[in-house]
Design a protein around this motif. Structure first.
Motif, PDB file in Angstrom:
ATOM      1  N   GLY A  65      36.895  38.615  31.218  1.00 41.12           N
ATOM      2  CA  GLY A  65      38.094  39.210  31.779  1.00 41.12           C
ATOM      3  C   GLY A  65      38.862  38.207  32.600  1.00 41.12           C
ATOM      4  N   LYS A  66      39.961  38.661  33.183  1.00 40.57           N
ATOM      5  CA  LYS A  66      40.741  37.807  34.071  1.00 40.57           C
ATOM      6  C   LYS A  66      41.288  38.650  35.198  1.00 40.57           C
ATOM      7  N   ALA A  67      41.502  37.990  36.330  1.00 40.91           N
ATOM      8  CA  ALA A  67      42.017  38.668  37.517  1.00 40.91           C
ATOM      9  C   ALA A  67      43.127  37.822  38.121  1.00 40.91           C
ATOM     10  N   LEU A  68      44.133  38.479  38.611  1.00 43.19           N
ATOM     11  CA  LEU A  68      45.221  37.798  39.305  1.00 43.19           C
ATOM     12  C   LEU A  68      44.682  37.237  40.611  1.00 43.19           C
ATOM     13  N   LYS A  69      44.992  35.974  40.915  1.00 45.03           N
ATOM     14  CA  LYS A  69      44.563  35.382  42.180  1.00 45.03           C
ATOM     15  C   LYS A  69      45.185  36.139  43.346  1.00 45.03           C
ATOM     16  N   LEU A  70      44.582  36.035  44.520  1.00 41.47           N
ATOM     17  CA  LEU A  70      45.016  36.805  45.684  1.00 41.47           C
ATOM     18  C   LEU A  70      46.358  36.349  46.252  1.00 41.47           C
ATOM     19  N   SER A  71      46.668  35.077  46.141  1.00 39.98           N
ATOM     20  CA  SER A  71      47.866  34.540  46.775  1.00 39.98           C
ATOM     21  C   SER A  71      49.143  35.133  46.169  1.00 39.98           C
ATOM     22  N   HIS A 111      45.808  33.309  37.054  1.00 39.10           N
ATOM     23  CA  HIS A 111      44.578  34.113  36.983  1.00 39.10           C
ATOM     24  C   HIS A 111      43.334  33.258  37.148  1.00 39.10           C
ATOM     25  N   VAL A 112      42.259  33.938  37.509  1.00 45.90           N
ATOM     26  CA  VAL A 112      40.920  33.366  37.466  1.00 45.90           C
ATOM     27  C   VAL A 112      40.172  34.158  36.393  1.00 45.90           C
ATOM     28  N   PHE A 113      39.405  33.462  35.565  1.00 41.92           N
ATOM     29  CA  PHE A 113      38.702  34.085  34.443  1.00 41.92           C
ATOM     30  C   PHE A 113      37.229  34.276  34.792  1.00 41.92           C
ATOM     31  N   TYR A 114      36.634  35.327  34.271  1.00 40.54           N
ATOM     32  CA  TYR A 114      35.244  35.624  34.587  1.00 40.54           C
ATOM     33  C   TYR A 114      34.514  36.184  33.372  1.00 40.54           C
ATOM     34  N   GLN A 115      33.194  36.169  33.469  1.00 38.94           N
ATOM     35  CA  GLN A 115      32.340  36.659  32.396  1.00 38.94           C
ATOM     36  C   GLN A 115      31.259  37.567  32.976  1.00 38.94           C
ATOM     37  N   LEU A 116      30.898  38.578  32.204  1.00 41.46           N
ATOM     38  CA  LEU A 116      29.773  39.460  32.531  1.00 41.46           C
ATOM     39  C   LEU A 116      28.667  39.153  31.541  1.00 41.46           C
ATOM     40  N   GLY A 117      27.456  38.991  32.042  1.00 43.15           N
ATOM     41  CA  GLY A 117      26.329  38.702  31.164  1.00 43.15           C
ATOM     42  C   GLY A 117      25.077  39.421  31.607  1.00 43.15           C
ATOM     43  N   GLY A 169      37.278  33.271  47.630  1.00 45.72           N
ATOM     44  CA  GLY A 169      38.564  33.900  47.335  1.00 45.72           C
ATOM     45  C   GLY A 169      38.703  34.270  45.866  1.00 45.72           C
ATOM     46  N   PHE A 170      38.250  33.385  44.980  1.00 49.16           N
ATOM     47  CA  PHE A 170      38.314  33.680  43.551  1.00 49.16           C
ATOM     48  C   PHE A 170      37.409  34.862  43.204  1.00 49.16           C
ATOM     49  N   GLN A 197      42.648  45.982  48.365  1.00 48.06           N
ATOM     50  CA  GLN A 197      43.284  45.296  49.489  1.00 48.06           C
ATOM     51  C   GLN A 197      43.272  46.193  50.709  1.00 48.06           C
ATOM     52  N   SER A 198      42.985  45.608  51.860  1.00 48.93           N
ATOM     53  CA  SER A 198      43.045  46.323  53.126  1.00 48.93           C
ATOM     54  C   SER A 198      44.499  46.435  53.579  1.00 48.93           C
ATOM     55  N   GLU A 199      44.762  47.357  54.472  1.00 44.53           N
ATOM     56  CA  GLU A 199      46.112  47.498  55.033  1.00 44.53           C
ATOM     57  C   GLU A 199      46.460  46.303  55.920  1.00 44.53           C
ATOM     58  N   GLN A 200      45.446  45.572  56.398  1.00 48.10           N
ATOM     59  CA  GLN A 200      45.652  44.482  57.353  1.00 48.10           C
ATOM     60  C   GLN A 200      46.352  43.276  56.741  1.00 48.10           C
ATOM     61  N   SER A 201      45.963  42.899  55.523  1.00 48.37           N
ATOM     62  CA  SER A 201      46.483  41.672  54.927  1.00 48.37           C
ATOM     63  C   SER A 201      46.111  41.635  53.452  1.00 48.37           C
TER      64      SER A 201
END
Length: 166
Positions: A42-48, A54-60, A120-121, A136-140
């Motif tokens: 999968g991939k996820a949008l970076k926090l910034s 995106h950062v890419f990831y794998q489940l195994g 962070g990733f 995401q928290s309400e703080q930041s």
């Protein structure tokens, strides 16, 4: 004590510390599973907010049936560690944060060394719509909370062969 004696003691202490660190690094690398069967990616949008990359990831799954996740790549810049992390380790850390806001550094214990981007990733991955373990928290934008759907998403990750949310 002479300056020369102090220098020799300091050098010996440094050598002993390096040897201990090498032993620790060897032990850490031996704890990673020998074989992981890839279940999904999968991939996820970076926090910034400054980037749309995106950062890419794998489940195994290992030969004992334990689920693992790892960062497999990223768009744009930023080094990261590609080690497999047991999901139960992540679940344990998240469950300790259940009713409070927290920063990405809560994930430092899962990384024995490596890039400062790792936490962070990983947080971006865990906040992705597909995994849904955090929000995401309400703080930041850089502060997180455990998702209200955490338990359902956790169970789905432990039994499903796909990241796609139900």
């Amino acid at each position: 004590m002479s300056q020369k004696t102090k220098t020799i003691e300091v050098k010996e202490s440094i050598v002993e510390s390096v040897v201990e660190l090498n032993d620790i690094q060897t032990n850490v690398s031996n704890t990673e599973p020998e074989m992981i069967i890839l279940l999904d990616e999968g991939k996820a949008l970076k926090l910034s907010p400054k980037t749309q990359s995106h950062v890419f990831y794998q489940l195994g799954e290992d030969d004992e049936g334990k689920r693992h996740i790892r960062m497999s790549g990223n768009e744009g810049g930023g080094l990261h560690t590609k080690i497999w992390i047991e999901l139960d380790t992540i679940f344990s850390l998240l469950e300790k944060q259940s009713d409070k806001s927290f920063k990405s550094t809560v994930f430092k214990p899962v990384f024995k060394s490596g890039s400062s981007n790792n936490c962070g990733f990983l947080a971006a991955i865990l906040r992705s719509k597909e995994l849904g373990l955090m929000v995401q928290s309400e703080q930041s934008i850089f502060v997180h909370k455990v998702s209200k759907d955490y338990n359902d998403n956790k169970q789905r990750l432990l039994i499903s062969t796909s990241f796609a949310s139900a």
